[in-house]
Design a protein around this motif. Structure first.
Motif, PDB file in Angstrom:
ATOM      1  N   VAL A 101       0.853  -1.186   0.000  1.00 24.22           N
ATOM      2  CA  VAL A 101       0.000   0.000   0.000  1.00 24.22           C
ATOM      3  C   VAL A 101       0.888   1.235   0.000  1.00 24.22           C
ATOM      4  CG1 VAL A 101      -1.748   1.316   1.257  1.00 24.22           C
ATOM      5  CG2 VAL A 101      -1.837  -1.195   1.258  1.00 24.22           C
ATOM      6  N   THR A 102       0.627   2.141  -0.921  1.00 25.67           N
ATOM      7  CA  THR A 102       1.340   3.421  -0.941  1.00 25.67           C
ATOM      8  C   THR A 102       0.614   4.394  -0.024  1.00 25.67           C
ATOM      9  OG1 THR A 102       2.099   3.086  -3.212  1.00 25.67           O
ATOM     10  CG2 THR A 102       2.123   5.334  -2.381  1.00 25.67           C
ATOM     11  N   LEU A 103       1.322   4.932   0.959  1.00 26.11           N
ATOM     12  CA  LEU A 103       0.740   5.867   1.922  1.00 26.11           C
ATOM     13  C   LEU A 103       0.848   7.291   1.399  1.00 26.11           C
ATOM     14  CD1 LEU A 103       2.282   4.426   5.219  1.00 26.11           C
ATOM     15  CD2 LEU A 103       0.009   3.970   4.267  1.00 26.11           C
ATOM     16  N   PHE A 135       4.224  -1.260   3.195  1.00 25.33           N
ATOM     17  CA  PHE A 135       3.942   0.144   2.912  1.00 25.33           C
ATOM     18  C   PHE A 135       5.009   0.755   2.020  1.00 25.33           C
ATOM     19  CE2 PHE A 135       2.063  -0.375   7.290  1.00 25.33           C
ATOM     20  CZ  PHE A 135       0.759  -0.525   6.820  1.00 25.33           C
ATOM     21  N   ARG A 136       4.580   1.570   1.079  1.00 34.05           N
ATOM     22  CA  ARG A 136       5.472   2.329   0.199  1.00 34.05           C
ATOM     23  C   ARG A 136       5.268   3.813   0.459  1.00 34.05           C
ATOM     24  NH1 ARG A 136       7.122  -1.301  -3.872  1.00 34.05           N
ATOM     25  NH2 ARG A 136       7.104  -3.325  -2.840  1.00 34.05           N
ATOM     26  N   GLY A 137       6.276   4.603   0.108  1.00 36.05           N
ATOM     27  CA  GLY A 137       6.224   6.036   0.377  1.00 36.05           C
ATOM     28  C   GLY A 137       6.820   6.306   1.765  1.00 36.05           C
ATOM     29  N   PRO A 138       6.229   7.243   2.491  1.00 37.29           N
ATOM     30  CA  PRO A 138       4.992   7.947   2.184  1.00 37.29           C
ATOM     31  C   PRO A 138       5.174   9.143   1.249  1.00 37.29           C
ATOM     32  CG  PRO A 138       5.792   8.607   4.339  1.00 37.29           C
ATOM     33  CD  PRO A 138       6.716   7.522   3.862  1.00 37.29           C
ATOM     34  N   ARG A 328       5.641   6.206  -6.904  1.00 38.80           N
ATOM     35  CA  ARG A 328       5.736   5.167  -5.891  1.00 38.80           C
ATOM     36  C   ARG A 328       4.949   3.924  -6.312  1.00 38.80           C
ATOM     37  NH1 ARG A 328       9.364   6.942  -5.702  1.00 38.80           N
ATOM     38  NH2 ARG A 328      10.297   8.482  -4.360  1.00 38.80           N
ATOM     39  N   ILE A 329       3.826   4.122  -6.944  1.00 34.36           N
ATOM     40  CA  ILE A 329       3.045   2.986  -7.435  1.00 34.36           C
ATOM     41  C   ILE A 329       3.809   2.235  -8.513  1.00 34.36           C
ATOM     42  CG2 ILE A 329       0.996   2.357  -8.781  1.00 34.36           C
ATOM     43  CD1 ILE A 329      -0.531   4.522  -7.310  1.00 34.36           C
ATOM     44  N   GLY A 330       4.613   2.957  -9.308  1.00 40.07           N
ATOM     45  CA  GLY A 330       5.337   2.331 -10.410  1.00 40.07           C
ATOM     46  C   GLY A 330       6.195   1.179  -9.954  1.00 40.07           C
ATOM     47  N   ALA A 331       6.987   1.407  -8.909  1.00 37.74           N
ATOM     48  CA  ALA A 331       7.840   0.342  -8.381  1.00 37.74           C
ATOM     49  C   ALA A 331       6.990  -0.772  -7.819  1.00 37.74           C
ATOM     50  CB  ALA A 331       8.760   0.901  -7.298  1.00 37.74           C
ATOM     51  N   GLU A 332       5.889  -0.371  -7.201  1.00 39.01           N
ATOM     52  CA  GLU A 332       4.988  -1.342  -6.600  1.00 39.01           C
ATOM     53  C   GLU A 332       4.344  -2.227  -7.664  1.00 39.01           C
ATOM     54  OE1 GLU A 332       0.705  -0.457  -4.764  1.00 39.01           O
ATOM     55  OE2 GLU A 332       2.344   0.352  -3.596  1.00 39.01           O
TER      56      GLU A 332
END
Length: 338
Positions: A101-103, A135-138, A328-332
């Motif tokens: 989940v990207t925060l 978690f990714r980001g934030p 951030r979503i890209g890497a995810e």
């Protein structure tokens, strides 16, 4: 045609149930649908992110109303960044248990996002696992990093959080100003409340659909048939103080920024103007320059032409925020597609 289907749910948390809005993408590519959690500001609600959601087609967006606000307004304390982070964790356990989940946090929501990211990183460190990097980001939108106190900045912005002489009322007056005063006001009708914002210097270009719907949703009816903003004064006071003096946030900031890898995950966007559309913004240029020197791995985006609110309402602001979230979503997403 809308890019998302929207529904509202309730999730069990200590003291009751938290209200949560979920935008499911109408169309998405192959593999796992990327998920973003948006966390709102101190007197706001999840609907303030609706414009950003529209700029994220194919992305699932989860937005809680933090306790003491909007449809979660009856939830009691304790408040503070750690309590909100635990509530958001309960939401994500319910809707995105596997992650990642990207925060994304706006204003105070950035402090909650940083606290949650730091708590998760510390837990991973203690268990010796990365917990699949849940978690990714934030992504921090005009919030989430130490705010100036009106005194000369030290070499380390984090030191400003340790001033034992800080007065909560002074903090609220200095940073929130009219936003705090609004909570004690009553309005005879929804139209009167919208007129209040239409005259607000931060909205001189008018209220768009997103702002209007968020403000209407914010109102709570009183027994005398008048209306008042939903955020409890108790919640605002407790959270305002905790943003400056709370140990959970300070420890999380040190955890995230103390690692080059986790620091590089952070994107910080700041507006040119503040809550009343005056310059400088909440984060003056000299302070953001200090951040850049101290945390060189962090991404910093200067969103010119925006204020603290319309950074999530104008095309310029939404484009910048969507680009940061997508980065951030890209890497995810790359890791999720088989």
């Amino acid at each position: 045609m809308s890019s998302h289907d929207y529904n509202r749910y309730r999730v069990d948390v200590p003291g009751g149930q938290l209200s949560v809005g979920v935008w499911e993408p109408v169309a998405s590519g192959p593999g796992r649908v990327p998920t973003v959690c948006v966390i709102h500001g101190i007197t706001s609600n999840h609907l303030f992110f609706a414009g950003l959601v529209s700029a994220l087609p194919g992305v699932r967006v989860i937005g809680p109303d933090l306790r003491g606000r909007a449809d979660s307004r009856t939830l009691p304390g304790p408040f503070g960044m750690a309590a909100h982070a635990q509530d958001v964790t309960a939401v994500l356990d319910a809707f995105a248990p596997e992650g990642p989940v990207t925060l994304v946090g706006h204003s105070m929501g950035g402090f909650v996002a940083m606290t949650l990211a730091g708590m998760a990183a510390e837990q991973n460190r203690e268990t010796g696992t990365e917990a699949a990097r849940r978690f990714r980001g934030p992504v921090l939108i005009d919030g989430g990093l130490p705010l100036p106190m009106g005194q000369p900045q030290s070499d380390d912005p984090v030191d400003d959080l340790n001033d034992e002489d800080l007065d909560t009322d002074d903090l609220i007056a200095a940073v929130l100003g009219p936003a705090a005063e609004r909570l004690s006001m009553s309005f005879g009708s929804v139209e009167e409340y919208l007129a209040f914002f239409a005259a607000h210097p931060a909205f001189v270009d008018g209220l768009d659909t997103v702002a209007t719907e968020s403000f209407v949703y914010d109102l709570a009816a009183k027994d005398d048939h008048s209306f008042q903003p939903s955020t409890s004064v108790e919640a605002m006071q407790a959270d305002s103080a905790d943003m400056y003096t709370g140990s959970a946030y300070r420890e999380a900031l040190e955890t995230i920024m103390g690692s080059d890898d986790s620091q590089a995950e952070v994107v910080f966007l700041f507006a040119e103007r503040d809550l009343v559309a005056a310059e400088p913004g909440l984060y003056p240029p000299e302070l953001t320059a200090d951040f850049a020197r101290q945390w060189p791995q962090m991404g910093i985006v200067d969103v010119q032409g925006t204020n603290h609110y319309d950074i999530l309402l104008t095309e310029t602001g939404i484009d910048a925020c969507a680009a940061a979230v997508t980065s951030r979503i890209g890497a995810e997403t790359d890791g999720a597609v088989e």
